[in-house]
Write a protein that holds these residues in place. Structure first.
Motif, PDB file in Angstrom:
ATOM      1  N   CYS A  40       0.843  -1.204   0.000  1.00 48.02           N
ATOM      2  CA  CYS A  40       0.000   0.000   0.000  1.00 48.02           C
ATOM      3  C   CYS A  40       0.876   1.251   0.000  1.00 48.02           C
ATOM      4  N   PHE A  41       0.237   2.391  -0.320  1.00 51.77           N
ATOM      5  CA  PHE A  41       0.938   3.677  -0.310  1.00 51.77           C
ATOM      6  C   PHE A  41      -0.111   4.780  -0.288  1.00 51.77           C
ATOM      7  N   VAL A  42       0.355   5.991  -0.021  1.00 50.88           N
ATOM      8  CA  VAL A  42      -0.543   7.159  -0.075  1.00 50.88           C
ATOM      9  C   VAL A  42       0.059   8.168  -1.042  1.00 50.88           C
ATOM     10  N   VAL A  43      -0.758   8.675  -1.962  1.00 49.32           N
ATOM     11  CA  VAL A  43      -0.339   9.762  -2.856  1.00 49.32           C
ATOM     12  C   VAL A  43      -0.819  11.072  -2.226  1.00 49.32           C
ATOM     13  N   ASN A  44       0.126  11.958  -1.934  1.00 51.45           N
ATOM     14  CA  ASN A  44      -0.186  13.238  -1.301  1.00 51.45           C
ATOM     15  C   ASN A  44       0.036  14.354  -2.318  1.00 51.45           C
TER      16      ASN A  44
ATOM     17  N   LYS B  16      -6.598   6.059   7.132  1.00 53.84           N
ATOM     18  CA  LYS B  16      -7.858   5.533   7.672  1.00 53.84           C
ATOM     19  C   LYS B  16      -8.028   4.066   7.307  1.00 53.84           C
ATOM     20  N   VAL B  17      -7.535   3.694   6.118  1.00 52.33           N
ATOM     21  CA  VAL B  17      -7.790   2.340   5.608  1.00 52.33           C
ATOM     22  C   VAL B  17      -6.494   1.547   5.450  1.00 52.33           C
ATOM     23  N   VAL B  18      -5.458   2.176   4.901  1.00 49.40           N
ATOM     24  CA  VAL B  18      -4.259   1.403   4.577  1.00 49.40           C
ATOM     25  C   VAL B  18      -3.182   1.613   5.648  1.00 49.40           C
ATOM     26  N   ASN B  19      -2.217   0.713   5.628  1.00 48.04           N
ATOM     27  CA  ASN B  19      -1.133   0.740   6.617  1.00 48.04           C
ATOM     28  C   ASN B  19      -0.001   1.656   6.142  1.00 48.04           C
ATOM     29  N   ALA B  20      -0.331   2.943   6.046  1.00 45.92           N
ATOM     30  CA  ALA B  20       0.666   3.944   5.627  1.00 45.92           C
ATOM     31  C   ALA B  20       0.227   5.290   6.181  1.00 45.92           C
ATOM     32  N   PRO B  21       1.172   6.193   6.422  1.00 45.39           N
ATOM     33  CA  PRO B  21       0.798   7.502   6.952  1.00 45.39           C
ATOM     34  C   PRO B  21       0.335   8.451   5.849  1.00 45.39           C
TER      35      PRO B  21
ATOM     36  N   CYS C  44      -0.580  18.270   3.465  1.00 45.45           N
ATOM     37  CA  CYS C  44      -0.912  18.225   2.034  1.00 45.45           C
ATOM     38  C   CYS C  44      -2.431  18.287   1.897  1.00 45.45           C
ATOM     39  N   PRO C  45      -2.960  19.032   0.922  1.00 40.87           N
ATOM     40  CA  PRO C  45      -4.403  19.268   0.863  1.00 40.87           C
ATOM     41  C   PRO C  45      -5.240  18.047   0.472  1.00 40.87           C
ATOM     42  N   VAL C  46      -4.620  17.107  -0.233  1.00 41.32           N
ATOM     43  CA  VAL C  46      -5.345  15.892  -0.649  1.00 41.32           C
ATOM     44  C   VAL C  46      -4.431  14.687  -0.433  1.00 41.32           C
ATOM     45  N   ASN C  47      -4.976  13.642   0.175  1.00 33.98           N
ATOM     46  CA  ASN C  47      -4.211  12.413   0.428  1.00 33.98           C
ATOM     47  C   ASN C  47      -5.032  11.235  -0.105  1.00 33.98           C
ATOM     48  N   ILE C  48      -4.410  10.437  -0.944  1.00 30.07           N
ATOM     49  CA  ILE C  48      -5.124   9.352  -1.632  1.00 30.07           C
ATOM     50  C   ILE C  48      -4.562   8.020  -1.137  1.00 30.07           C
ATOM     51  N   GLU C  49      -5.344   7.311  -0.350  1.00 31.65           N
ATOM     52  CA  GLU C  49      -4.891   6.022   0.202  1.00 31.65           C
ATOM     53  C   GLU C  49      -5.125   4.920  -0.834  1.00 31.65           C
ATOM     54  N   CYS C  50      -4.096   4.113  -1.053  1.00 34.00           N
ATOM     55  CA  CYS C  50      -4.165   3.099  -2.112  1.00 34.00           C
ATOM     56  C   CYS C  50      -3.665   1.738  -1.637  1.00 34.00           C
ATOM     57  N   THR C  51      -4.300   0.702  -2.175  1.00 27.30           N
ATOM     58  CA  THR C  51      -3.813  -0.668  -2.019  1.00 27.30           C
ATOM     59  C   THR C  51      -3.239  -1.110  -3.359  1.00 27.30           C
ATOM     60  N   VAL C  52      -2.052  -1.707  -3.326  1.00 22.05           N
ATOM     61  CA  VAL C  52      -1.422  -2.167  -4.571  1.00 22.05           C
ATOM     62  C   VAL C  52      -2.186  -3.397  -5.077  1.00 22.05           C
TER      63      VAL C  52
ATOM     64  N   LYS D  20      -5.314   0.706  -6.093  1.00 21.76           N
ATOM     65  CA  LYS D  20      -6.775   0.888  -6.015  1.00 21.76           C
ATOM     66  C   LYS D  20      -7.025   1.925  -4.924  1.00 21.76           C
ATOM     67  N   ILE D  21      -7.786   2.952  -5.255  1.00 19.56           N
ATOM     68  CA  ILE D  21      -8.029   4.022  -4.273  1.00 19.56           C
ATOM     69  C   ILE D  21      -9.041   3.539  -3.234  1.00 19.56           C
ATOM     70  N   GLU D  22      -8.614   3.607  -1.983  1.00 20.96           N
ATOM     71  CA  GLU D  22      -9.457   3.123  -0.874  1.00 20.96           C
ATOM     72  C   GLU D  22     -10.156   4.276  -0.155  1.00 20.96           C
ATOM     73  N   TYR D  23      -9.505   5.448  -0.124  1.00 16.44           N
ATOM     74  CA  TYR D  23     -10.061   6.572   0.637  1.00 16.44           C
ATOM     75  C   TYR D  23      -9.335   7.840   0.180  1.00 16.44           C
ATOM     76  N   VAL D  24     -10.078   8.929   0.044  1.00 13.19           N
ATOM     77  CA  VAL D  24      -9.451  10.210  -0.303  1.00 13.19           C
ATOM     78  C   VAL D  24      -9.783  11.229   0.793  1.00 13.19           C
ATOM     79  N   HIS D  25      -8.736  11.828   1.345  1.00 12.04           N
ATOM     80  CA  HIS D  25      -8.896  12.905   2.333  1.00 12.04           C
ATOM     81  C   HIS D  25      -8.728  14.224   1.581  1.00 12.04           C
ATOM     82  N   GLY D  26      -9.687  15.133   1.740  1.00 11.68           N
ATOM     83  CA  GLY D  26      -9.549  16.452   1.105  1.00 11.68           C
ATOM     84  C   GLY D  26      -9.723  17.536   2.150  1.00 11.68           C
ATOM     85  N   ASP D  27      -8.911  18.564   2.082  1.00 12.64           N
ATOM     86  CA  ASP D  27      -9.044  19.735   2.956  1.00 12.64           C
ATOM     87  C   ASP D  27     -10.504  20.192   2.915  1.00 12.64           C
ATOM     88  N   SER D  28     -11.119  20.320   4.084  1.00 12.00           N
ATOM     89  CA  SER D  28     -12.558  20.631   4.131  1.00 12.00           C
ATOM     90  C   SER D  28     -12.892  21.922   3.389  1.00 12.00           C
TER      91      SER D  28
END
Ligand SMILES: Cc1cc2nc3c(=O)[nH]c(=O)nc-3n(C[C@H](O)[C@H](O)[C@H](O)COP(=O)(O)O)c2cc1C
Length: 163
Positions: A66-70, A105-110, A115-123, A138-146
């Motif tokens: 897994c990884f997060v794209v920030n 929230k979902v994947v094992n990565a910080p 960063c205004p948008v964080n995209i949690e992904c599973t390989v 595969k995108i599991e969860y997207v955090h966006g600045d409110s």
């Protein structure tokens, strides 16, 4: 327009400039600058990142799956350049740059809090293309600045001052 033959390497430009964060199975955390990155499926939502096997982060992503794209805005330029030019092989660069982290929230990565948008992904797959291994996430969860996210969840990317 007059055309001449040009260099073929990294000739698709401009590219997104993102920070990819990850956590190894031993719990250590890291992030690196990535320019080889793009959307690669709309449904299901997927992105891909290209990582060179000599990067310290490479084995962390391979092992954890897994990884997060920030997404990075211009205020974070100094940190982006530092994380893209120093390796965790030699130093704890996240601590040196005082990078704020939160658990995904979902994947094992910080995720990188500033960063205004964080995209949690599973390989879900990877392809060795040459110099890079392209990890399909595969995108599991997207955090966006409110401040940027509308009621229906759409991110107003035009308000991010990208690098
Ligand atoms: C603008 C920029 C784009 C980069 N793009 C990539 C990339 O797409 N893939 C990659 O593996 N490294 C890329 N790098 C290099 C890594 O970020 C750099 O080697 C980093 O120090 C690796 O950190 P690590 O060894 O701690 O994983 C890029 C660096 C910069 C400055």
């Amino acid at each position: 327009m007059d055309k001449v033959k040009a260099n073929m390497k990294s000739c698709l430009n401009p590219v997104p400039k993102v920070l990819v964060s990850c956590r190894g199975l031993n719990g250590e955390e890291n992030a690196l600058a990535v320019g080889y990155c793009g959307n690669c499926s709309y449904d299901p939502p997927m992105v891909m990142v290209g990582i060179v096997p000599s990067r310290y982060s490479y084995h962390m992503i391979k092992e954890s799956g897994c990884f997060v794209v920030n997404l990075v805005d211009s205020k974070y330029q100094e940190t982006f350049i530092y994380l893209g030019s120093h390796s965790k092989k030699n130093e704890d660069k996240l601590a040196i740059m005082k990078v704020k982290l939160e658990a995904g929230k979902v994947v094992n990565a910080p995720i990188l809090s500033d960063c205004p948008v964080n995209i949690e992904c599973t390989v879900v797959d990877s392809i060795i293309t040459g110099s890079h291994e392209m990890f399909i996430g595969k995108i599991e969860y997207v955090h966006g600045d409110s401040k940027l996210v509308s009621k229906d969840g759409m991110i107003d990317f035009s308000r991010i001052n990208f690098l």
